[in-house]
Design an enzyme around this catalytic site. Sequence first.
Site, mmCIF file in Angstrom:
data_model
loop_
_atom_site.group_PDB
_atom_site.id
_atom_site.type_symbol
_atom_site.label_atom_id
_atom_site.label_comp_id
_atom_site.label_asym_id
_atom_site.label_seq_id
_atom_site.Cartn_x
_atom_site.Cartn_y
_atom_site.Cartn_z
ATOM 1 N N LYS A 110 0.864 -1.188 0.000
ATOM 2 C CA LYS A 110 0.000 0.000 0.000
ATOM 3 C C LYS A 110 0.890 1.225 0.000
ATOM 4 O O LYS A 110 2.029 1.191 0.475
ATOM 5 C CB LYS A 110 -0.869 0.015 1.265
HETATM 6 N N1 GLU Z 1 -7.212 -0.099 -3.251
HETATM 7 C C1 GLU Z 1 -7.969 -1.290 -3.545
HETATM 8 C C2 GLU Z 1 -8.015 -2.210 -2.350
HETATM 9 O O1 GLU Z 1 -7.854 -1.797 -1.232
HETATM 10 C C3 GLU Z 1 -7.512 -1.955 -4.830
HETATM 11 C C4 GLU Z 1 -6.092 -2.441 -4.825
HETATM 12 C C5 GLU Z 1 -5.601 -2.927 -6.185
HETATM 13 O O2 GLU Z 1 -6.393 -3.016 -7.107
HETATM 14 O O3 GLU Z 1 -4.413 -3.211 -6.283
HETATM 15 O O4 GLU Z 1 -8.307 -3.373 -2.474
#
Ligand code: GLU
Length: 420
Positions: A110
């Site tokens: 993240k």
């Molecule tokens: N931000 C989204 C999540 O928390 C998508 C992450 C992604 O597609 O890599 O799942």
Amino acid sequence: MAIKEPEVLNPFEVAVAQFDVAADRLKLGQDLRAILRMPKREVSVNFPVKMDDGSVRMFTGYRVQHNVHRGPSKGGIRYDLHVSLDEVRALAMWMTWKCAVVNIPFGGAKGGVIVDPHDLTIGELERMTRRYATEIASVIGPESDIPAPDVNTNPQVMAWIMDTYSMHHGYSIPAVVTGKPLAVGGSEGRMEATGRGVAITTREACHALGMPFEGARVVIQGFGNVGSISARILHEMGCKIIGLSDIFGAVYNESGIDVNLALAHLKDHGRLSGLSGTTPIDGNDLLELPCDILIPAALEGQLTQANADRIQAKLIVEAANGPTTTEADEIFHERGIPVVPDILANAGGVTVSYFEWAQNLQHLSWAESEVNARLEQIMVRSFNAVNDIRKEKACDFRLGAYLLSVSRVAEAAKVRGIYP
Ligand code: GLU
């Protein structure tokens, strides 16, 4: 204030506590446990951006890669004033389990920048994004770590990251990020995927629990990409959306809100308040409305010890990441309110991100119907796998999802071994 700010909670402590419960139950050895508890890599960056008035402003950002045993790390980037290293660590760890629950070949990561993007002009936002992308360019890549949108980031931001990374390499590398606009290698169905996955999971959970799905009264906290699309698809599937909220306030109608009208109102007014046919209510009261299904689709730490006793929903489906604290989770368990956890319920987004990445690597593009059919298949299969464990081990959905995902990651870590 409609959505409670998660400042007093440490989301990483919540994430580790959730992992520990699963690790105990799986009797995971001390070595594996120590490895999986910590992020593999954490990058903190402080960087300058030239503002429109000629001044220079410093920004702080992070990229945390929790685990890469099952594949490159994957996870979004958020722009928010509450971003902290511990929040990003928690979100990265949750991505590891999320990718493992749906069995896609990724680890978890993240990123985040401490900023309210609404305070920036479009030019400032672009320069900040490109500089942040440059600062983390040495740790991201199509085979190593693939960002995506999250809170307050969108396909345009992904296009800037893709372009910046590509400029450094001298040729286009679309697979470095997902959630891109269609024009630069985005996937059909990606914008809707998280909400669609939430709706599919909600339907499956109702069936598994013997609860009526059609006509179910649903309350949704948050009307961003995930909340609004979950609302629209659940409405199309026959649920009755009785309460909605955004950062400005909440609206309520016992006989059902017309979600298409709410979307049009949001487009025109930038907020839900004033939506015709609804009564304004306090955002905290929204969570406590009598309803069949409560869907927190905003930020972490919304369902806590302070309000868990007053929640009247019969089922909670976590569309946001980490909306329920450990204490609230225990209260729901005691009160017999099932909670479908984030790592399962909102995994539709990263699942279609995986499709986007796979399409990019093969220079292919799939039709929306194909994307949606494959998403449906993965969400139903994953829900059933978790539900089977829940029944077999007599545990709740969260522990079922953790037992499945942690055991998959632990197995990968074990067979790979420790280098050197
Ligand atoms: N931000 C989204 C999540 O928390 C998508 C992450 C992604 O597609 O890599 O799942």
